[in-house]
Design a protein around this motif. Structure first.
Motif, PDB file in Angstrom:
ATOM      1  N   ALA A 158       0.825  -1.211   0.000  1.00  0.00           N
ATOM      2  CA  ALA A 158       0.000   0.000   0.000  1.00  0.00           C
ATOM      3  C   ALA A 158       0.859   1.262   0.000  1.00  0.00           C
ATOM      4  O   ALA A 158       1.980   1.281   0.514  1.00  0.00           O
ATOM      5  CB  ALA A 158      -0.910   0.011   1.223  1.00  0.00           C
ATOM      6  N   ARG A 159       0.287   2.325  -0.558  1.00  0.00           N
ATOM      7  CA  ARG A 159       0.822   3.673  -0.387  1.00  0.00           C
ATOM      8  C   ARG A 159       0.052   4.306   0.761  1.00  0.00           C
ATOM      9  O   ARG A 159      -1.177   4.434   0.698  1.00  0.00           O
ATOM     10  CB  ARG A 159       0.633   4.513  -1.654  1.00  0.00           C
ATOM     11  CG  ARG A 159       1.543   4.088  -2.792  1.00  0.00           C
ATOM     12  CD  ARG A 159       1.585   5.153  -3.867  1.00  0.00           C
ATOM     13  NE  ARG A 159       2.324   6.314  -3.369  1.00  0.00           N
ATOM     14  CZ  ARG A 159       2.091   7.569  -3.760  1.00  0.00           C
ATOM     15  NH1 ARG A 159       1.157   7.848  -4.625  1.00  0.00           N
ATOM     16  NH2 ARG A 159       2.803   8.558  -3.263  1.00  0.00           N
ATOM     17  N   VAL A 160       0.763   4.680   1.822  1.00  0.00           N
ATOM     18  CA  VAL A 160       0.145   5.123   3.069  1.00  0.00           C
ATOM     19  C   VAL A 160       0.580   6.551   3.376  1.00  0.00           C
ATOM     20  O   VAL A 160       1.754   6.902   3.257  1.00  0.00           O
ATOM     21  CB  VAL A 160       0.530   4.194   4.238  1.00  0.00           C
ATOM     22  CG1 VAL A 160      -0.069   4.685   5.548  1.00  0.00           C
ATOM     23  CG2 VAL A 160       0.093   2.760   3.942  1.00  0.00           C
ATOM     24  N   LEU A 161      -0.377   7.358   3.807  1.00  0.00           N
ATOM     25  CA  LEU A 161      -0.120   8.734   4.237  1.00  0.00           C
ATOM     26  C   LEU A 161      -0.510   8.846   5.699  1.00  0.00           C
ATOM     27  O   LEU A 161      -1.650   8.549   6.065  1.00  0.00           O
ATOM     28  CB  LEU A 161      -0.939   9.704   3.387  1.00  0.00           C
ATOM     29  CG  LEU A 161      -0.812  11.193   3.702  1.00  0.00           C
ATOM     30  CD1 LEU A 161       0.620  11.674   3.493  1.00  0.00           C
ATOM     31  CD2 LEU A 161      -1.781  11.998   2.829  1.00  0.00           C
ATOM     32  N   ASP A 162       0.427   9.232   6.553  1.00  0.00           N
ATOM     33  CA  ASP A 162       0.194   9.385   7.993  1.00  0.00           C
ATOM     34  C   ASP A 162       0.228  10.876   8.311  1.00  0.00           C
ATOM     35  O   ASP A 162       1.304  11.485   8.349  1.00  0.00           O
ATOM     36  CB  ASP A 162       1.269   8.610   8.761  1.00  0.00           C
ATOM     37  CG  ASP A 162       1.091   8.642  10.276  1.00  0.00           C
ATOM     38  OD1 ASP A 162       0.161   9.316  10.764  1.00  0.00           O
ATOM     39  OD2 ASP A 162       1.892   7.995  10.971  1.00  0.00           O
ATOM     40  N   ALA A 215      -2.052  20.919   5.805  1.00  0.00           N
ATOM     41  CA  ALA A 215      -2.680  21.701   4.736  1.00  0.00           C
ATOM     42  C   ALA A 215      -1.676  22.023   3.634  1.00  0.00           C
ATOM     43  O   ALA A 215      -1.992  21.939   2.438  1.00  0.00           O
ATOM     44  CB  ALA A 215      -3.286  22.982   5.303  1.00  0.00           C
ATOM     45  N   GLY A 216      -0.467  22.393   4.017  1.00  0.00           N
ATOM     46  CA  GLY A 216       0.564  22.705   3.027  1.00  0.00           C
ATOM     47  C   GLY A 216       0.943  21.491   2.194  1.00  0.00           C
ATOM     48  O   GLY A 216       1.104  21.580   0.976  1.00  0.00           O
ATOM     49  N   TYR A 217       1.087  20.348   2.853  1.00  0.00           N
ATOM     50  CA  TYR A 217       1.439  19.132   2.132  1.00  0.00           C
ATOM     51  C   TYR A 217       0.342  18.751   1.137  1.00  0.00           C
ATOM     52  O   TYR A 217       0.609  18.422  -0.018  1.00  0.00           O
ATOM     53  CB  TYR A 217       1.691  17.981   3.105  1.00  0.00           C
ATOM     54  CG  TYR A 217       2.023  16.681   2.400  1.00  0.00           C
ATOM     55  CD1 TYR A 217       3.309  16.444   1.918  1.00  0.00           C
ATOM     56  CD2 TYR A 217       1.048  15.722   2.188  1.00  0.00           C
ATOM     57  CE1 TYR A 217       3.607  15.272   1.243  1.00  0.00           C
ATOM     58  CE2 TYR A 217       1.339  14.546   1.517  1.00  0.00           C
ATOM     59  CZ  TYR A 217       2.625  14.325   1.051  1.00  0.00           C
ATOM     60  OH  TYR A 217       2.916  13.163   0.375  1.00  0.00           O
ATOM     61  N   LEU A 218      -0.906  18.794   1.585  1.00  0.00           N
ATOM     62  CA  LEU A 218      -2.013  18.389   0.724  1.00  0.00           C
ATOM     63  C   LEU A 218      -2.258  19.387  -0.407  1.00  0.00           C
ATOM     64  O   LEU A 218      -2.903  19.049  -1.402  1.00  0.00           O
ATOM     65  CB  LEU A 218      -3.281  18.194   1.552  1.00  0.00           C
ATOM     66  CG  LEU A 218      -3.248  17.007   2.520  1.00  0.00           C
ATOM     67  CD1 LEU A 218      -4.515  16.968   3.360  1.00  0.00           C
ATOM     68  CD2 LEU A 218      -3.050  15.689   1.766  1.00  0.00           C
ATOM     69  N   PRO A 270       0.872  19.996  -5.579  1.00  0.00           N
ATOM     70  CA  PRO A 270       0.374  19.228  -6.718  1.00  0.00           C
ATOM     71  C   PRO A 270       1.147  17.920  -6.870  1.00  0.00           C
ATOM     72  O   PRO A 270       2.318  17.833  -6.533  1.00  0.00           O
ATOM     73  CB  PRO A 270       0.621  20.156  -7.916  1.00  0.00           C
ATOM     74  CG  PRO A 270       1.722  21.065  -7.474  1.00  0.00           C
ATOM     75  CD  PRO A 270       1.567  21.220  -5.988  1.00  0.00           C
ATOM     76  N   GLY A 271       0.465  16.910  -7.346  1.00  0.00           N
ATOM     77  CA  GLY A 271       1.126  15.643  -7.642  1.00  0.00           C
ATOM     78  C   GLY A 271       1.223  14.682  -6.487  1.00  0.00           C
ATOM     79  O   GLY A 271       1.716  13.566  -6.653  1.00  0.00           O
ATOM     80  N   GLU A 272       0.796  15.074  -5.283  1.00  0.00           N
ATOM     81  CA  GLU A 272       0.837  14.143  -4.155  1.00  0.00           C
ATOM     82  C   GLU A 272      -0.362  13.196  -4.239  1.00  0.00           C
ATOM     83  O   GLU A 272      -1.468  13.603  -4.550  1.00  0.00           O
ATOM     84  CB  GLU A 272       0.845  14.899  -2.827  1.00  0.00           C
ATOM     85  CG  GLU A 272       2.063  15.777  -2.623  1.00  0.00           C
ATOM     86  CD  GLU A 272       3.372  15.007  -2.606  1.00  0.00           C
ATOM     87  OE1 GLU A 272       3.368  13.782  -2.413  1.00  0.00           O
ATOM     88  OE2 GLU A 272       4.416  15.642  -2.805  1.00  0.00           O
ATOM     89  N   ALA A 290     -11.654  17.153   3.175  1.00  0.00           N
ATOM     90  CA  ALA A 290     -12.050  17.619   1.847  1.00  0.00           C
ATOM     91  C   ALA A 290     -10.867  17.589   0.880  1.00  0.00           C
ATOM     92  O   ALA A 290     -11.030  17.294  -0.310  1.00  0.00           O
ATOM     93  CB  ALA A 290     -12.637  19.022   1.928  1.00  0.00           C
ATOM     94  N   SER A 291      -9.669  17.863   1.394  1.00  0.00           N
ATOM     95  CA  SER A 291      -8.469  17.822   0.554  1.00  0.00           C
ATOM     96  C   SER A 291      -8.125  16.405   0.122  1.00  0.00           C
ATOM     97  O   SER A 291      -7.414  16.209  -0.869  1.00  0.00           O
ATOM     98  CB  SER A 291      -7.274  18.424   1.302  1.00  0.00           C
ATOM     99  OG  SER A 291      -7.491  19.786   1.580  1.00  0.00           O
ATOM    100  N   LEU A 292      -8.595  15.409   0.873  1.00  0.00           N
ATOM    101  CA  LEU A 292      -8.304  14.015   0.546  1.00  0.00           C
ATOM    102  C   LEU A 292      -9.306  13.419  -0.436  1.00  0.00           C
ATOM    103  O   LEU A 292      -8.991  12.457  -1.143  1.00  0.00           O
ATOM    104  CB  LEU A 292      -8.307  13.159   1.825  1.00  0.00           C
ATOM    105  CG  LEU A 292      -7.213  13.466   2.832  1.00  0.00           C
ATOM    106  CD1 LEU A 292      -7.473  12.724   4.129  1.00  0.00           C
ATOM    107  CD2 LEU A 292      -5.849  13.076   2.255  1.00  0.00           C
TER     108      LEU A 292
END
Length: 197
Positions: free
Chosen positions: A46-50, A108-111, A114-116, A140-142
């Protein structure tokens, strides 16, 4: 000190974040969460975001249990340093150094970059004082940035209201562990994990 519960790095100790700015997930909650995720087949490759990673314990657990790539997002410098140290523990156990990446900065900055993404699994364990509006904006960003079958897990105080799920995400499960509640959401078009596909 927390530890990695299972997988290739199971039993290894992780550093904790100094001070009182974070709220570590207990082993009991972590074991319940990851037992569910493994039963649903959510971890292998999996690709996981923590998000709001703190010490990075949740992301490191995912890496130990077979995630292919994990990104820890933590804004506070002392916690980000702990994330890097804990990522190094996992890398040594796995025999590779490209599984866990650490991004120091705001969620918020990470999300907004672009391209993430897209991700198979997003773990969001924000500090309890985080406002509901900020959590809603994060969710909402996800929306629309998960792979098919992807899941978002939100950990909050059991006294907090259910997160306000944005269009594109729907809650399919909720679990309470004493003072902690976990909420599970998926893309609207995705069948629930474990359901016939």
């Amino acid at each position: 000190m927390s530890r990695i519960i299972a997988g290739a790095a199971g039993g290894l100790r992780l550093q904790s974040v100094p001070g009182q700015g974070t709220r570590p997930t207990t082993d009991r909650v972590k074991e319940s969460l990851f037992a569910r995720l493994e039963a649903w087949g959510m971890l292998h490759d999996a690709r996981v975001l923590d998000l709001f990673a703190g010490s990075g314990a949740l992301g490191c657990e995912a890496a130990s249990r077979g995630a292919a790539a994990v990104t820890l997002v933590e804004r506070h410098a002392p916690a980000a340093r702990v994330c890097r140290a804990n990522a190094a523990v996992v890398h040594r156990a796995l025999g590779r150094d490209d599984v866990v990446a650490v991004h120091q900065g705001t969620v918020a900055g990470y999300l907004a970059e672009p391209g993430e993404g897209p991700w198979d699994l997003v773990l969001a364990d924000p500090p309890y004082p985080l406002g509901e509006a900020e959590l809603t904006a994060t969710l909402a960003s996800l929306a629309g940035r998960l792979r098919p079958g992807g899941v978002v897990v939100v950990e909050r105080s059991s006294r907090s209201p259910e997160p306000a799920w944005p269009e594109g995400l729907r809650r399919f499960e909720h679990k309470r562990h004493g003072e902690t509640a976990t909420w599970f959401a998926e893309t609207d078009a995705t069948p629930s994990p474990g359901a016939p596909r």
